[in-house]
Design a protein around this motif. Structure first.
Motif, PDB file in Angstrom:
ATOM      1  N   VAL A  46       0.799  -1.217   0.000  1.00 42.70           N
ATOM      2  CA  VAL A  46       0.000   0.000   0.000  1.00 42.70           C
ATOM      3  C   VAL A  46       0.837   1.274   0.000  1.00 42.70           C
ATOM      4  CG1 VAL A  46      -2.040  -1.039   1.016  1.00 42.70           C
ATOM      5  CG2 VAL A  46      -0.247  -0.185   2.515  1.00 42.70           C
ATOM      6  N   SER A  47       2.003   1.237   0.637  1.00 39.71           N
ATOM      7  CA  SER A  47       2.834   2.435   0.660  1.00 39.71           C
ATOM      8  C   SER A  47       3.368   2.758  -0.730  1.00 39.71           C
ATOM      9  CB  SER A  47       4.005   2.247   1.635  1.00 39.71           C
ATOM     10  OG  SER A  47       4.863   3.356   1.585  1.00 39.71           O
ATOM     11  N   VAL A  48       3.905   1.736  -1.425  1.00 35.09           N
ATOM     12  CA  VAL A  48       4.429   1.953  -2.768  1.00 35.09           C
ATOM     13  C   VAL A  48       3.278   2.235  -3.738  1.00 35.09           C
ATOM     14  CG1 VAL A  48       5.771   0.951  -4.647  1.00 35.09           C
ATOM     15  CG2 VAL A  48       6.425   0.522  -2.279  1.00 35.09           C
ATOM     16  N   GLN A  49       2.129   1.588  -3.512  1.00 32.95           N
ATOM     17  CA  GLN A  49       0.950   1.881  -4.321  1.00 32.95           C
ATOM     18  C   GLN A  49       0.611   3.363  -4.249  1.00 32.95           C
ATOM     19  OE1 GLN A  49      -2.933  -0.544  -4.363  1.00 32.95           O
ATOM     20  NE2 GLN A  49      -3.403   1.092  -2.942  1.00 32.95           N
ATOM     21  N   ALA A  50       0.650   3.918  -3.040  1.00 39.88           N
ATOM     22  CA  ALA A  50       0.371   5.344  -2.873  1.00 39.88           C
ATOM     23  C   ALA A  50       1.402   6.189  -3.627  1.00 39.88           C
ATOM     24  CB  ALA A  50       0.363   5.703  -1.390  1.00 39.88           C
ATOM     25  N   GLN A  51       2.674   5.803  -3.553  1.00 36.20           N
ATOM     26  CA  GLN A  51       3.717   6.549  -4.266  1.00 36.20           C
ATOM     27  C   GLN A  51       3.468   6.527  -5.765  1.00 36.20           C
ATOM     28  OE1 GLN A  51       7.583   4.993  -3.205  1.00 36.20           O
ATOM     29  NE2 GLN A  51       7.102   4.962  -1.026  1.00 36.20           N
ATOM     30  N   VAL A  52       3.127   5.349  -6.297  1.00 34.90           N
ATOM     31  CA  VAL A  52       2.941   5.225  -7.745  1.00 34.90           C
ATOM     32  C   VAL A  52       1.701   5.987  -8.198  1.00 34.90           C
ATOM     33  CG1 VAL A  52       2.451   3.592  -9.605  1.00 34.90           C
ATOM     34  CG2 VAL A  52       4.197   3.062  -7.908  1.00 34.90           C
ATOM     35  N   LEU A  53       0.607   5.896  -7.444  1.00 38.16           N
ATOM     36  CA  LEU A  53      -0.594   6.642  -7.811  1.00 38.16           C
ATOM     37  C   LEU A  53      -0.346   8.147  -7.752  1.00 38.16           C
ATOM     38  CD1 LEU A  53      -3.346   4.528  -6.003  1.00 38.16           C
ATOM     39  CD2 LEU A  53      -2.875   4.632  -8.455  1.00 38.16           C
ATOM     40  N   ASN A  54       0.384   8.588  -6.726  1.00 43.29           N
ATOM     41  CA  ASN A  54       0.741  10.006  -6.654  1.00 43.29           C
ATOM     42  C   ASN A  54       1.601  10.406  -7.847  1.00 43.29           C
ATOM     43  OD1 ASN A  54      -0.635  10.280  -4.249  1.00 43.29           O
ATOM     44  ND2 ASN A  54       1.180  10.071  -2.961  1.00 43.29           N
ATOM     45  N   LEU A  55       2.552   9.527  -8.214  1.00 46.03           N
ATOM     46  CA  LEU A  55       3.421   9.804  -9.358  1.00 46.03           C
ATOM     47  C   LEU A  55       2.608   9.918 -10.644  1.00 46.03           C
ATOM     48  CD1 LEU A  55       6.143   9.909 -10.887  1.00 46.03           C
ATOM     49  CD2 LEU A  55       6.115   7.408 -10.875  1.00 46.03           C
TER      50      LEU A  55
END
Length: 561
Positions: free
Chosen positions: A489-498
């Motif tokens: 979920v943390s990396v998911q958030a980073q990728v969606l933000n990106l």
């Protein structure tokens, strides 16, 4: 050291797993981890990609290569020691006492045998004396396949004839067919839509109630843990940070990392378009072009469009293909449009035709009939026209669902990410390398990863490499087929933000294929819902989610955790 409880189905004490690298270097993936899994209990093992979660599962199964891996500590399965035990003893445990659902179903299943034969073989190997007859094994396999939602008629099909989610269900059937004492489920619902996810998790719950099977659920999905697990154990950097009852940790976690992980997962109540909190930046801030702001008017001509799309597979007889019955209609009369700067979410269960539609728009699948256009240009022949496909790939890139199969294992990360730049640009090697380093940092990887190979990364890290490759040419349209399904979920958030940043900065358009309705609601402007190859509902995001017209859409929303 605490004495392991005799009733524990799985007891792990001071487990340390290290991998030997080149030049004698050693990397510790699990560092002194201890936990107990009681009979009939479900324990959620949660953490970011690379935290060591999957390594723990492999160690419990005794699947690490002793020539390259050093395992110390204790792993007891029903009182039987796994660490240091002879291979013959560990082999006897696998399947009968402990089973595993692997994250990558395509790699774990044999491409040369039917799915029914593979499930039957898993039962026959461990069947009691006198119960290993072929007919009885087939009966057990058919019953198990139907329990996980696969019709008995498909038992004679091969893995490549199934969608990603259906292959995962076959893996679950193989793990459960012998009713083992312990099941290690490594991201078992990653590729599944909400309805099938609920079915699979319900099946695991039934098995626990019927036979007292203990489940170690390895996942990055906090929603799955919340609805399934009795306890959860949070890992980071190979160590256990926090352990306790699921409800307590979700509402009152002591460790800031646990709180950050929980906050990073979007829900149906998350404000669409806002930046998601991450482990490093735990406070959400408005994103450029966030919800509530006016978008520019839609252009008169869509950037990408399909009208009356139909795709059929099979139905022909040939020298090496006997053909059984008529053609399978994967896509039936589908019409979609994607405007410049827009994100269209394509939602539906596994096998609904989402990925096939995406591949047609990417020029990778030839349609049977229908109109397919990009920026007004007919691209329906791109799959069979090398020149047209190459021209299209400058503007349209695809992020594949499977991060294992989509990366060349013989190429370094630098070679993988810079290949589009080498083919389509005049940049020299140094400039390409600088661009690759920039892309890795954008997707949350380090520049010193450039010289590594795909097998040296976790599943989530490999998906980030695939996203970096897709963004290398700054395409006008990115077709993302489950791009965050393999990410914690943390990396998911980073990728969606990106992706939100790139959409705002570059006017990027996206076709976002996903089974995660919370992510789609958060990220997409419009939504199209597919079932059995057809679009059953489409429209603006808020209209579809707040006032769904199709019964199937309402059913999907009701199944979302």
């Amino acid at each position: 050291m605490t004495t392991p409880a005799l009733s524990a189905a799985l007891s792990v004490r001071d487990l340390t797993v290290s991998f030997r690298g080149r030049g004698g270097t050693e990397t510790t993936a699990v560092d002194g981890l201890s936990f107990e899994l009681e009979r009939g209990e479900v324990l959620g093992l949660v953490g970011e990609s690379g935290s060591g979660k999957s390594t723990v599962g492999l160690a419990a199964m005794g699947l690490h290569d002793p020539a390259r891996t050093r395992v110390s500590g204790s792993v007891l399965v029903g009182g039987t020691q796994v660490v240091g035990a002879p291979e013959s003893a560990v082999r006897a445990l696998r399947g009968s006492r402990i089973g595993m659902v692997f994250q990558d179903a395509l790699a774990a299943l044999s491409p040369f045998h039917t799915v029914g034969a593979q499930v039957a073989e898993a039962w026959r190997i461990h069947a009691p004396a006198g119960a290993g007859r072929r007919a009885e094994a087939r009966e057990k396999a058919l019953a198990m396949l139907e329990r996980v939602g696969i019709p008995a008629a498909r038992a004679r099909d091969y893995p490549h004839q199934f969608s990603g989610g259906m292959r995962q269900r076959v893996m679950i059937a193989m793990a459960l067919v012998n009713s083992p004492d312990v099941v290690i489920a490594d991201e078992p619902t990653t590729a599944l839509d909400a309805r099938v996810q609920r079915q699979i998790l319900g099946l695991l719950a039934e098995l626990r109630e019927e036979s007292g099977t203990a489940v170690l659920l390895v996942t990055h999905d906090v929603g799955v843990v919340a609805g399934t697990c009795d306890r959860m154990l949070v890992m980071r950097g190979g160590r256990g940070l926090e352990e306790g009852p699921t409800r307590k940790l979700l509402t009152d976690a002591a460790h800031p990392y646990t709180r950050a992980l929980i906050g990073a997962a979007p829900t149906l109540n998350t404000v669409p378009g806002t930046r998601l909190p991450t482990v490093d930046v735990p406070v959400p801030v408005p994103a450029p072009d966030a919800a509530g702001q006016e978008r520019s008017p839609a252009p008169a001509r869509p950037l990408a469009e399909v009208v009356g799309l139909r795709v059929e597979f099979g139905g022909r007889r040939g020298l090496l293909r006997r053909g059984r019955g008529g053609a399978v209609q994967a896509v039936r009369d589908v019409s979609l449009r994607i405007d410049a700067g827009e994100t269209l979410g394509l939602v539906g269960e596994s096998g609904s035709g989402k990925s096939t539609t995406a591949r047609v728009l990417a020029g990778l699948q030839r349609p049977t009939s229908g109109d397919v256009r990009f920026d007004g240009r007919d691209i329906s022949r791109a799959a069979g026209d090398t020149r047209l496909r190459r021209e299209l790939s400058r503007d349209v890139q695809l992020v594949f669902q499977d991060p294992y199969a989509s990366l060349n294992p013989r190429r370094t990360v630098e070679e993988i990410v810079t290949t589009p730049l080498r083919v389509h640009t005049g940049l020299d090697k140094g400039e390409r390398r600088a661009r690759a380093a920039e892309l890795l940092e954008q997707v949350g990887l380090r520049t010193d990863h450039l010289h590594r190979y795909p097998h040296e990364f976790s599943g989530g890290q490999r998906q980030r490499i695939g996203i970096a490759r897709a963004l290398a040419l700054r395409p006008r349209l990115v077709i993302a087929d489950e791009p965050v399904s393999a990410l914690d979920v943390s990396v998911q958030a980073q990728v969606l933000n990106l992706l939100m940043d790139l959409r705002a900065e570059l006017g990027l358009s996206l076709l976002f294929v996903s089974h995660d309705l919370a992510v789609v609601r958060h990220f997409c402007d419009r939504v199209a819902v597919m079932r059995a190859g057809s679009v059953v509902e489409s429209g603006p995001r808020d209209e579809v989610f707040d006032d769904p017209k199709a019964p199937y859409t309402r059913e999907l929303l009701a199944a979302t955790m």
